[in-house]
Design a protein around this motif. Structure first.
Motif, mmCIF file in Angstrom:
data_model
loop_
_atom_site.group_PDB
_atom_site.id
_atom_site.type_symbol
_atom_site.label_atom_id
_atom_site.label_comp_id
_atom_site.label_asym_id
_atom_site.label_seq_id
_atom_site.Cartn_x
_atom_site.Cartn_y
_atom_site.Cartn_z
ATOM 1 N N PRO A 244 0.805 -1.228 0.000
ATOM 2 C CA PRO A 244 0.000 0.000 0.000
ATOM 3 C C PRO A 244 0.834 1.272 0.000
ATOM 4 O O PRO A 244 0.449 2.269 -0.629
ATOM 5 N N LEU A 245 1.976 1.264 0.696
ATOM 6 C CA LEU A 245 2.803 2.463 0.708
ATOM 7 C C LEU A 245 3.395 2.740 -0.670
ATOM 8 O O LEU A 245 3.588 3.896 -1.052
ATOM 9 N N THR A 246 3.683 1.687 -1.413
ATOM 10 C CA THR A 246 4.267 1.858 -2.739
ATOM 11 C C THR A 246 3.210 2.221 -3.775
ATOM 12 O O THR A 246 3.413 3.107 -4.605
ATOM 13 N N GLU A 247 2.068 1.552 -3.733
ATOM 14 C CA GLU A 247 1.039 1.726 -4.764
ATOM 15 C C GLU A 247 -0.021 2.762 -4.403
ATOM 16 O O GLU A 247 -0.764 3.219 -5.279
ATOM 17 N N GLY A 248 -0.108 3.112 -3.116
ATOM 18 C CA GLY A 248 -1.228 3.953 -2.669
ATOM 19 C C GLY A 248 -1.359 5.273 -3.399
ATOM 20 O O GLY A 248 -2.441 5.626 -3.874
ATOM 21 N N ARG A 249 -0.278 6.025 -3.515
ATOM 22 C CA ARG A 249 -0.370 7.341 -4.140
ATOM 23 C C ARG A 249 -0.772 7.236 -5.596
ATOM 24 O O ARG A 249 -1.658 7.948 -6.075
ATOM 25 N N ALA A 250 -0.109 6.322 -6.348
ATOM 26 C CA ALA A 250 -0.408 6.192 -7.772
ATOM 27 C C ALA A 250 -1.835 5.697 -8.006
ATOM 28 O O ALA A 250 -2.472 6.060 -8.995
ATOM 29 N N ALA A 251 -2.354 4.857 -7.092
ATOM 30 C CA ALA A 251 -3.692 4.306 -7.256
ATOM 31 C C ALA A 251 -4.784 5.194 -6.659
ATOM 32 O O ALA A 251 -5.972 4.872 -6.772
ATOM 33 N N GLY A 252 -4.386 6.304 -6.008
ATOM 34 C CA GLY A 252 -5.384 7.189 -5.409
ATOM 35 C C GLY A 252 -5.854 6.760 -4.039
ATOM 36 O O GLY A 252 -6.933 7.136 -3.602
ATOM 37 N N TRP A 253 -5.049 5.980 -3.340
ATOM 38 C CA TRP A 253 -5.343 5.498 -1.993
ATOM 39 C C TRP A 253 -6.735 4.878 -1.902
ATOM 40 O O TRP A 253 -7.596 5.334 -1.155
ATOM 41 N N PRO A 254 -6.986 3.796 -2.649
ATOM 42 C CA PRO A 254 -8.275 3.101 -2.549
ATOM 43 C C PRO A 254 -8.412 2.383 -1.209
ATOM 44 O O PRO A 254 -7.467 2.310 -0.413
ATOM 45 N N LEU A 255 -9.592 1.788 -0.981
ATOM 46 C CA LEU A 255 -9.893 1.166 0.303
ATOM 47 C C LEU A 255 -8.893 0.067 0.662
ATOM 48 O O LEU A 255 -8.511 -0.090 1.831
ATOM 49 N N TRP A 256 -8.453 -0.712 -0.334
ATOM 50 C CA TRP A 256 -7.579 -1.853 -0.024
ATOM 51 C C TRP A 256 -6.269 -1.413 0.612
ATOM 52 O O TRP A 256 -5.687 -2.164 1.410
ATOM 53 N N THR A 257 -5.788 -0.203 0.259
ATOM 54 C CA THR A 257 -4.523 0.257 0.844
ATOM 55 C C THR A 257 -4.669 0.498 2.347
ATOM 56 O O THR A 257 -3.781 0.155 3.129
ATOM 57 N N TRP A 258 -5.814 1.070 2.763
ATOM 58 C CA TRP A 258 -6.015 1.340 4.187
ATOM 59 C C TRP A 258 -6.279 0.047 4.959
ATOM 60 O O TRP A 258 -5.823 -0.111 6.097
ATOM 61 N N VAL A 259 -7.028 -0.871 4.345
ATOM 62 C CA VAL A 259 -7.249 -2.170 4.986
ATOM 63 C C VAL A 259 -5.920 -2.898 5.172
ATOM 64 O O VAL A 259 -5.651 -3.493 6.230
ATOM 65 N N SER A 260 -5.072 -2.845 4.150
ATOM 66 C CA SER A 260 -3.776 -3.512 4.220
ATOM 67 C C SER A 260 -2.910 -2.928 5.327
ATOM 68 O O SER A 260 -2.305 -3.661 6.121
ATOM 69 N N LEU A 261 -2.855 -1.606 5.408
ATOM 70 C CA LEU A 261 -2.063 -0.966 6.463
ATOM 71 C C LEU A 261 -2.604 -1.293 7.849
ATOM 72 O O LEU A 261 -1.837 -1.446 8.812
ATOM 73 N N ALA A 262 -3.933 -1.419 7.959
ATOM 74 C CA ALA A 262 -4.529 -1.769 9.249
ATOM 75 C C ALA A 262 -4.183 -3.197 9.649
ATOM 76 O O ALA A 262 -4.058 -3.510 10.845
ATOM 77 N N LEU A 263 -4.017 -4.080 8.658
ATOM 78 C CA LEU A 263 -3.688 -5.477 8.954
ATOM 79 C C LEU A 263 -2.217 -5.659 9.328
ATOM 80 O O LEU A 263 -1.865 -6.644 9.998
ATOM 81 N N PHE A 264 -1.351 -4.731 8.908
ATOM 82 C CA PHE A 264 0.092 -4.910 9.108
ATOM 83 C C PHE A 264 0.482 -5.157 10.567
ATOM 84 O O PHE A 264 1.204 -6.123 10.853
ATOM 85 N N PRO A 265 0.047 -4.325 11.535
ATOM 86 C CA PRO A 265 0.517 -4.584 12.915
ATOM 87 C C PRO A 265 0.061 -5.937 13.450
ATOM 88 O O PRO A 265 0.796 -6.576 14.208
ATOM 89 N N PHE A 266 -1.135 -6.392 13.067
ATOM 90 C CA PHE A 266 -1.606 -7.707 13.524
ATOM 91 C C PHE A 266 -0.743 -8.824 12.935
ATOM 92 O O PHE A 266 -0.400 -9.788 13.628
ATOM 93 N N ALA A 267 -0.407 -8.693 11.635
ATOM 94 C CA ALA A 267 0.446 -9.704 10.999
ATOM 95 C C ALA A 267 1.837 -9.710 11.625
ATOM 96 O O ALA A 267 2.418 -10.784 11.853
ATOM 97 N N ALA A 268 2.376 -8.526 11.922
ATOM 98 C CA ALA A 268 3.715 -8.440 12.509
ATOM 99 C C ALA A 268 3.742 -9.057 13.903
ATOM 100 O O ALA A 268 4.679 -9.790 14.259
ATOM 101 N N VAL A 269 2.719 -8.769 14.720
ATOM 102 C CA VAL A 269 2.652 -9.334 16.074
ATOM 103 C C VAL A 269 2.490 -10.852 16.007
ATOM 104 O O VAL A 269 3.127 -11.598 16.765
#
Length: 489
Positions: A244-269
Motif C-alpha cells: 500500500p505504501l508503494t502503490e497507494g499514491r499512484a492508485a489514489g489510496w483506494p480502500l484496499w490500501t487502508w485495509v492492508s495498512l490496518a492489517l500490518f501490525p496484527f500480521a507483525a505481532v
C-alpha cells in the motif's frame, strides 16, 4: 548408527562446525569475486530501472500505477523471500542455491528485456526478485562459512563496498544503457530500456561458469526444516506494509490500501509470537528471536534501517527530479551519480584501516560527513535550481557518498560479527531482508512524499523537503551509532 552418535561433542557447545561435504571450505580470490558479482546484480537491478521509467512508460504506455509495480514487484518478492533463500541454502547447499539463483536471475532478466507489455514486465520483475532472493543470501553465508579472521574482515568490507557501489552504479549504468539504446533498431522507438535487463544475461552466464569452478560448497551441519508458518506470516507482514505504501499514491489510496495498512501490525505481532513460540520449543524458526538477542546484530540492524530508508528514497527521488524537473537526459541523470560512487569507493577502501584504529566510531564520523553532504546538496538545489547541472551537484553528492562509504561496509561487518557459522544463512538472510525492506520502504515513503509535494510546491521545493527528511534519517543513524560495540570484529 545415528548422526548424533558420531557427531563430536564440541557441536553442543557451538564450536566451529565441521562440514561433511568439505572439511575446510576455503573461499579464494576468484570465488570471492564471483559471490560479490552475485551480490551486485540484485542491488544494481533494484536501482537500474529508476532512470528507465520514463522510457518504459513511453514505450509500453504503462501509467503511474504500473510503473510503481515495475519497481515494487521486484522489491516485494525480493524482500519477502530473502530469509527463506538463506534457509534453503543452509539445507541444500549454498553453492547449489547460488547457481540456481544465478541461472534463474539470467532467465528472468531475459523475460524482462523481451516483455511485450507492461503487465508482462511486472510479472517478470516479480520472478526476477524471487531469483535474486535465492542468490543473495548465499553470498554472506558463504563468506561467513568459508573465511575466517583477517580474510573474513576483508571479505565483509568488500561486500559492504560492493553493496553500496552497486546501488549507485545501477543508476549510472541504467542511464547510459537507456541513452545508448543499442536495441532500438530491433525493437524500435525508445526501446533502449530493454538493455538494462538484457545486460544481465551474459553477466549471469559468466557468473555461472565462475561459480561452478571457484565457489566452495557449504551448508549448515544441522539444517532446519522450512518454517512454513513463519514464512507465510513474514510475507503477509511485508506485503501489507510495502504494497500500500508503494502503490497507494499512484492508485489514489483506494480502500484496499487502508485495509492492508490496518492489517500490518496484527500480521507483525502474529509473526513475532509464532517465531518466539517455535524458539522456546527448541525448533528453528525463520528468524530466531535468540539470534536477535546478539547485541552486535540487533544494534547494527537498528542503523541499517534508517540508513537504507534514506538511501533508497534519495536514489529514486533524485532520478525523478533530474529527469522531470531539470529535463536532463537519462545518461546525464545517471552520470550525475558518478561523484557519489567514486567517493563511496574511496571511503570503503580507507574504512578497514580506520576501523582498526577507531572502531565503530568510523560509522559515527561517516554519518556526520553524510549529513554535511546532504545539507550542501539541499543548499545547492535551493540556490541554483534553474541552472543546476553535473558540476553543481558534484560537491554535495561526493561528500554524502564519502560518508556513506564509511558507514555501510562497517555496519555489515558489525551485524554479522557474532553470528555462528551454522546460522550464517539465517543471519545473512535477516540482514539482507532488513536492508531490502528498508530500501523499498524508502522508495515508498520518500518517493510518495516527493511526488505528492511536486505538483503544488514544484520540483525544487519538493526535493528540498525530501532531502531534509533524509537528513533526519542520517542524524538518527549517527546517534544510534554511539550505541554500537566500540571494537569491530
Amino acid at each position: 548408527m545415528s548422526e548424533s552418535s558420531v557427531r563430536p561433542k564440541t557441536y553442543a557447545t557451538a564450536a566451529p562446525v565441521v562440514r561433511h561435504d568439505h572439511p575446510a571450505p576455503v573461499l579464494g580470490a576468484l570465488g570471492l569475486f564471483t559471490v560479490l558479482l552475485g551480490a551486485a546484480l540484485p542491488l544494481i537491478d533494484f536501482f537500474i530501472v529508476n532512470v528507465a521509467l520514463p522510457t518504459i512508460d513511453h514505450d509500453l504506455a504503462a501509467g503511474p500505477a504500473l510503473l510503481e509495480l515495475v519497481v515494487a514487484g521486484y522489491g516485494l518478492s525480493y524482500a519477502v523471500l530473502l530469509v527463506l533463500g538463506g534457509r534453503l541454502g543452509d539445507m541444500a547447499g549454498r553453492r547449489r542455491l547460488f547457481l540456481l539463483g544465478m541461472a534463474a536471475f539470467g532467465l528472468t532478466s531475459l523475460a524482462c528485456g523481451l516483455a511485450p507489455n507492461a503487465w508482462t514486465l511486472v510479472g517478470a520483475r516479480v520472478a526476477q526478485g524471487a531469483a535474486a532472493a535465492l542468490m543473495l543470501p548465499q553470498v554472506l553465508a558463504t563468506i561467513q562459512a568459508a573465511t575466517s579472521g583477517h580474510r573474513r574482515a576483508r571479505a565483509m568490507s568488500l561486500y559492504g563496498a560492493t553493496a553500496g557501489l552497486s546501488m549507485v552504479a545501477g543508476q549510472i549504468l541504467g542511464g547510459v544503457l537507456v541513452a545508448a539504446a543499442p536495441l532500438s533498431s530491433v525493437f524500435g522507438g525508445s526501446a533502449g530500456w530493454r538493455s538494462v535487463f538484457l545486460v544481465n544475461v551474459p553477466v549471469a552466464a559468466v557468473g555461472l561458469i565462475l561459480a561452478a569452478r571457484a565457489v566452495p560448497e557449504t551448508r549448515s551441519e544441522r539444517p532446519a526444516p522450512v518454517d512454513v508458518p513463519g514464512t507465510l506470516l513474514l510475507a503477509v507482514s511485508l506485503v501489507t506494509l510495502l504494497a500500500p505504501l508503494t502503490e497507494g499514491r499512484a492508485a489514489g489510496w483506494p480502500l484496499w490500501t487502508w485495509v492492508s495498512l490496518a492489517l500490518f501490525p496484527f500480521a507483525a505481532v502474529a509473526f513475532y509470537r509464532v517465531e518466539r513460540r517455535a524458539d522456546r520449543r527448541g525448533l528453528v524458526p525463520l528468524i530466531p528471536p535468540s539470534l536477535l538477542r546478539l547485541d552486535s546484530l540487533r544494534r547494527g540492524l537498528a542503523l541499517v534501517v534508517p540508513f537504507s530508508i534514506g538511501f533508497g528514497g534519495f536514489m529514486f527521488v533524485i532520478a525523478v527530479a533530474l529527469q522531470q524537473g531539470l529535463r536532463l537526459g537519462p545518461a546525464e541523470s545517471g552520470l550525475s551519480m558518478a561523484p557519489m560512487a567514486v567517493a563511496f569507493f574511496a571511503a570503503s577502501l580507507a574504512g578497514p584501516r580506520l576501523v582498526r584504529r577507531y572502531g565503530s566510531r568510523v560509522v559515527t564520523a561517516g554519518g556526520l560527513i553524510q549529513a554535511v553532504g546532504v545539507v550542501v546538496l539541499a543548499l545547492t538545489v535551493w540556490r541554483e535550481w534553474s541552472g543546476l547541472g553535473l558540476l553543481g551537484l558534484m560537491p554535495g553528492l561526493a561528500v554524502a557518498g564519502f560518508g556513506q562509504g564509511l558507514q555501510l561496509p562497517v555496519l555489515f561487518r558489525i551485524v554479522l560479527s557474532d553470528v555462528p557459522p551454522e546460522r550464517a544463512g539465517v543471519g545473512g538472510g535477516v540482514m539482507t531482508t532488513t536492508q531490502q525492506a528498508a530500501l523499498a520502504l524508502g522508495v515508498a515513503t520518500l518517493g510518495s512524499l516527493f511526488l505528492a509535494l511536486a505538483p503544488g510546491s514544484g520540483m525544487r521545493d519538493a526535493l528540498i523537503v525530501t532531502l531534509l527528511v533524509q537528513l533526519a534519517a542520517v542524524a538518527l543513524t549517527a546517534l544510534l551509532s554511539l550505541r554500537l560495540p566500540r571494537t569491530v570484529a
